[in-house]
Motif scaffolding. Structure first.
Motif, PDB file in Angstrom:
ATOM      1  N   VAL A  89      -8.136 -21.686   0.725  1.00 51.69           N
ATOM      2  CA  VAL A  89      -7.327 -22.479  -0.193  1.00 51.69           C
ATOM      3  C   VAL A  89      -7.841 -23.908  -0.230  1.00 51.69           C
ATOM      4  CG1 VAL A  89      -5.259 -21.060   0.027  1.00 51.69           C
ATOM      5  CG2 VAL A  89      -5.630 -22.898   1.631  1.00 51.69           C
ATOM      6  N   ARG A  90      -7.604 -24.595  -1.339  1.00 53.89           N
ATOM      7  CA  ARG A  90      -8.096 -25.969  -1.483  1.00 53.89           C
ATOM      8  C   ARG A  90      -7.463 -26.896  -0.461  1.00 53.89           C
ATOM      9  NH1 ARG A  90      -7.932 -26.373  -8.026  1.00 53.89           N
ATOM     10  NH2 ARG A  90      -9.538 -24.805  -8.344  1.00 53.89           N
ATOM     11  N   LYS A  91      -6.172 -26.790  -0.302  1.00 48.44           N
ATOM     12  CA  LYS A  91      -5.455 -27.620   0.672  1.00 48.44           C
ATOM     13  C   LYS A  91      -4.810 -26.679   1.678  1.00 48.44           C
ATOM     14  CE  LYS A  91      -4.426 -31.300  -2.571  1.00 48.44           C
ATOM     15  NZ  LYS A  91      -3.380 -32.110  -3.194  1.00 48.44           N
ATOM     16  N   GLY A  92      -5.076 -26.885   2.932  1.00 41.67           N
ATOM     17  CA  GLY A  92      -4.479 -26.042   3.957  1.00 41.67           C
ATOM     18  C   GLY A  92      -5.500 -25.125   4.603  1.00 41.67           C
ATOM     19  N   GLU A  93      -5.008 -24.366   5.523  1.00 45.68           N
ATOM     20  CA  GLU A  93      -5.833 -23.459   6.312  1.00 45.68           C
ATOM     21  C   GLU A  93      -6.043 -22.127   5.586  1.00 45.68           C
ATOM     22  OE1 GLU A  93      -7.209 -24.116   9.409  1.00 45.68           O
ATOM     23  OE2 GLU A  93      -6.554 -26.160   8.971  1.00 45.68           O
ATOM     24  N   PRO A  94      -7.223 -21.529   5.746  1.00 47.47           N
ATOM     25  CA  PRO A  94      -7.424 -20.174   5.194  1.00 47.47           C
ATOM     26  C   PRO A  94      -6.482 -19.192   5.893  1.00 47.47           C
ATOM     27  CG  PRO A  94      -9.351 -20.902   6.446  1.00 47.47           C
ATOM     28  CD  PRO A  94      -8.377 -22.021   6.463  1.00 47.47           C
ATOM     29  N   PHE A  95      -6.224 -18.064   5.243  1.00 53.09           N
ATOM     30  CA  PHE A  95      -5.333 -17.076   5.840  1.00 53.09           C
ATOM     31  C   PHE A  95      -5.845 -15.669   5.565  1.00 53.09           C
ATOM     32  CE2 PHE A  95      -3.615 -18.012   1.646  1.00 53.09           C
ATOM     33  CZ  PHE A  95      -3.341 -16.758   1.120  1.00 53.09           C
ATOM     34  N   LEU A  96      -5.412 -14.726   6.398  1.00 49.70           N
ATOM     35  CA  LEU A  96      -5.762 -13.320   6.260  1.00 49.70           C
ATOM     36  C   LEU A  96      -4.819 -12.664   5.259  1.00 49.70           C
ATOM     37  CD1 LEU A  96      -7.501 -10.928   7.279  1.00 49.70           C
ATOM     38  CD2 LEU A  96      -5.748 -10.556   9.028  1.00 49.70           C
ATOM     39  N   ALA A  97      -5.380 -11.884   4.342  1.00 45.06           N
ATOM     40  CA  ALA A  97      -4.585 -11.176   3.341  1.00 45.06           C
ATOM     41  C   ALA A  97      -5.065  -9.731   3.243  1.00 45.06           C
ATOM     42  CB  ALA A  97      -4.710 -11.863   1.983  1.00 45.06           C
ATOM     43  N   CYS A  98      -4.212  -8.880   2.713  1.00 44.63           N
ATOM     44  CA  CYS A  98      -4.571  -7.481   2.481  1.00 44.63           C
ATOM     45  C   CYS A  98      -3.630  -6.928   1.418  1.00 44.63           C
ATOM     46  CB  CYS A  98      -4.481  -6.667   3.767  1.00 44.63           C
ATOM     47  SG  CYS A  98      -2.808  -6.501   4.432  1.00 44.63           S
ATOM     48  N   GLU A  99      -3.867  -5.708   1.034  1.00 50.01           N
ATOM     49  CA  GLU A  99      -2.961  -4.998   0.135  1.00 50.01           C
ATOM     50  C   GLU A  99      -2.504  -3.728   0.827  1.00 50.01           C
ATOM     51  OE1 GLU A  99      -4.822  -4.199  -3.612  1.00 50.01           O
ATOM     52  OE2 GLU A  99      -4.864  -6.310  -4.167  1.00 50.01           O
ATOM     53  N   ILE A 100      -1.283  -3.342   0.546  1.00 49.95           N
ATOM     54  CA  ILE A 100      -0.773  -2.044   0.973  1.00 49.95           C
ATOM     55  C   ILE A 100      -0.209  -1.363  -0.261  1.00 49.95           C
ATOM     56  CG2 ILE A 100       1.021  -0.814   2.257  1.00 49.95           C
ATOM     57  CD1 ILE A 100       0.631  -2.749   4.547  1.00 49.95           C
ATOM     58  N   SER A 101      -0.668  -0.137  -0.509  1.00 50.12           N
ATOM     59  CA  SER A 101      -0.099   0.698  -1.565  1.00 50.12           C
ATOM     60  C   SER A 101       0.987   1.534  -0.904  1.00 50.12           C
ATOM     61  CB  SER A 101      -1.169   1.590  -2.190  1.00 50.12           C
ATOM     62  OG  SER A 101      -2.103   0.811  -2.875  1.00 50.12           O
ATOM     63  N   ALA A 102       2.233   1.059  -1.011  1.00 50.65           N
ATOM     64  CA  ALA A 102       3.361   1.712  -0.355  1.00 50.65           C
ATOM     65  C   ALA A 102       3.710   3.004  -1.090  1.00 50.65           C
ATOM     66  CB  ALA A 102       4.562   0.780  -0.331  1.00 50.65           C
ATOM     67  N   ILE A 103       4.014   4.026  -0.319  1.00 50.44           N
ATOM     68  CA  ILE A 103       4.360   5.334  -0.877  1.00 50.44           C
ATOM     69  C   ILE A 103       5.870   5.391  -1.080  1.00 50.44           C
ATOM     70  CG2 ILE A 103       4.262   7.830  -0.516  1.00 50.44           C
ATOM     71  CD1 ILE A 103       1.814   7.271   1.317  1.00 50.44           C
ATOM     72  N   ASN A 104       6.269   5.854  -2.267  1.00 45.30           N
ATOM     73  CA  ASN A 104       7.675   5.859  -2.643  1.00 45.30           C
ATOM     74  C   ASN A 104       7.983   7.133  -3.419  1.00 45.30           C
ATOM     75  OD1 ASN A 104      10.275   4.735  -3.148  1.00 45.30           O
ATOM     76  ND2 ASN A 104       9.587   4.079  -5.157  1.00 45.30           N
ATOM     77  N   GLY A 105       9.177   7.686  -3.222  1.00 49.43           N
ATOM     78  CA  GLY A 105       9.610   8.814  -4.042  1.00 49.43           C
ATOM     79  C   GLY A 105       9.506  10.153  -3.338  1.00 49.43           C
ATOM     80  N   VAL A 106       9.543  11.197  -4.134  1.00 53.32           N
ATOM     81  CA  VAL A 106       9.526  12.570  -3.646  1.00 53.32           C
ATOM     82  C   VAL A 106       8.137  12.906  -3.093  1.00 53.32           C
ATOM     83  CG1 VAL A 106       9.922  14.980  -4.323  1.00 53.32           C
ATOM     84  CG2 VAL A 106      11.213  13.150  -5.419  1.00 53.32           C
ATOM     85  N   SER A 107       8.084  13.626  -1.979  1.00 55.57           N
ATOM     86  CA  SER A 107       6.809  13.887  -1.305  1.00 55.57           C
ATOM     87  C   SER A 107       5.826  14.707  -2.145  1.00 55.57           C
ATOM     88  CB  SER A 107       7.039  14.589   0.031  1.00 55.57           C
ATOM     89  OG  SER A 107       7.654  15.844  -0.176  1.00 55.57           O
ATOM     90  N   ASN A 108       6.328  15.579  -3.024  1.00 55.70           N
ATOM     91  CA  ASN A 108       5.386  16.377  -3.823  1.00 55.70           C
ATOM     92  C   ASN A 108       4.942  15.661  -5.099  1.00 55.70           C
ATOM     93  OD1 ASN A 108       7.760  16.613  -5.223  1.00 55.70           O
ATOM     94  ND2 ASN A 108       7.715  18.848  -5.378  1.00 55.70           N
ATOM     95  N   ALA A 109       5.491  14.475  -5.377  1.00 54.53           N
ATOM     96  CA  ALA A 109       5.072  13.668  -6.521  1.00 54.53           C
ATOM     97  C   ALA A 109       5.293  12.183  -6.194  1.00 54.53           C
ATOM     98  CB  ALA A 109       5.848  14.061  -7.768  1.00 54.53           C
ATOM     99  N   PRO A 110       4.592  11.680  -5.167  1.00 55.19           N
ATOM    100  CA  PRO A 110       4.847  10.295  -4.747  1.00 55.19           C
ATOM    101  C   PRO A 110       4.387   9.274  -5.782  1.00 55.19           C
ATOM    102  CG  PRO A 110       2.933  11.156  -3.605  1.00 55.19           C
ATOM    103  CD  PRO A 110       3.527  12.296  -4.383  1.00 55.19           C
ATOM    104  N   GLU A 111       5.027   8.123  -5.742  1.00 53.31           N
ATOM    105  CA  GLU A 111       4.619   6.971  -6.535  1.00 53.31           C
ATOM    106  C   GLU A 111       4.139   5.916  -5.562  1.00 53.31           C
ATOM    107  OE1 GLU A 111       7.714   5.649  -9.130  1.00 53.31           O
ATOM    108  OE2 GLU A 111       8.080   7.662  -9.910  1.00 53.31           O
ATOM    109  N   TYR A 112       3.396   4.960  -6.061  1.00 47.87           N
ATOM    110  CA  TYR A 112       2.849   3.917  -5.205  1.00 47.87           C
ATOM    111  C   TYR A 112       3.260   2.552  -5.728  1.00 47.87           C
ATOM    112  CZ  TYR A 112       0.103   7.740  -3.394  1.00 47.87           C
ATOM    113  OH  TYR A 112      -0.268   8.929  -2.829  1.00 47.87           O
TER     114      TYR A 112
END
Length: 160
Positions: free
Chosen positions: A29-52
């Motif tokens: 970042v321009r001002k401040g300390e760098p930071f660790l980031a990531c993405e998580i595709s969370a699983i949601n809904g019925v197990s045989n047709a999950p959504e993310y």
């Protein structure tokens, strides 16, 4: 200027779930300390047709930072990294697409802080598991905190 007194109270909003870990990166970042980031595709809904639901996350928990960094190798090897997680302080951010079929359209992104990972599986193999809460201190323990642990859960675990 305001000060925080012992009379101040906070309301926490947490999201727990499981999902696929992706896109680990250091954000500068321009001002401040760098930071660790990531993405998580969370699983949601019925197990045989999950959504993310994709969450763009700032990793804030110290143990979470260590564990996420250890997953980098597995992701570079195109391994599937499934995690149990807890997020805090979620919010929605808007943006405008700058390229592709949606150029110029408004988009939304779920954001939050990644507080901790309760377990990690790499291509179906459990490589980290957080143990239950210690009743005397109220603190969660990690399998990596134990002196005696199964080889698959230790620092030399495959991929992480």
């Amino acid at each position: 200027m305001s000060t925080i007194s012992s009379d101040d109270y906070y309301f926490d909003l947490h999201i727990t779930g499981l999902g696929y870990l992706n896109r680990i990166r250091e954000v500068k970042v321009r001002k401040g300390e760098p930071f660790l980031a990531c993405e998580i595709s969370a699983i949601n809904g019925v197990s045989n047709a999950p959504e993310y639901r994709r969450f763009d996350l700032r990793v804030t928990g110290e143990e979470a930072k260590t564990l996420v960094r250890r997953c980098t190798k597995a992701l570079k090897m195109n391994k599937k990294v499934l995690v149990g997680f807890r997020l805090g302080d979620p919010w929605v951010d808007t943006f405008t697409y700058s390229k592709g079929a949606k150029t110029g359209q408004l988009g939304v992104c779920f954001k939050a802080r990644l507080l901790y990972l309760s377990w990690i599986m790499v291509d179906g193999t459990l490589v980290h598991k957080r143990l239950s809460t210690d009743q005397s201190t109220g603190a969660d323990k990690s399998a990596s905190d134990l002196g005696s642990k199964p080889a698959s859960l230790g620092p030399g675990a495959p991929y992480i």
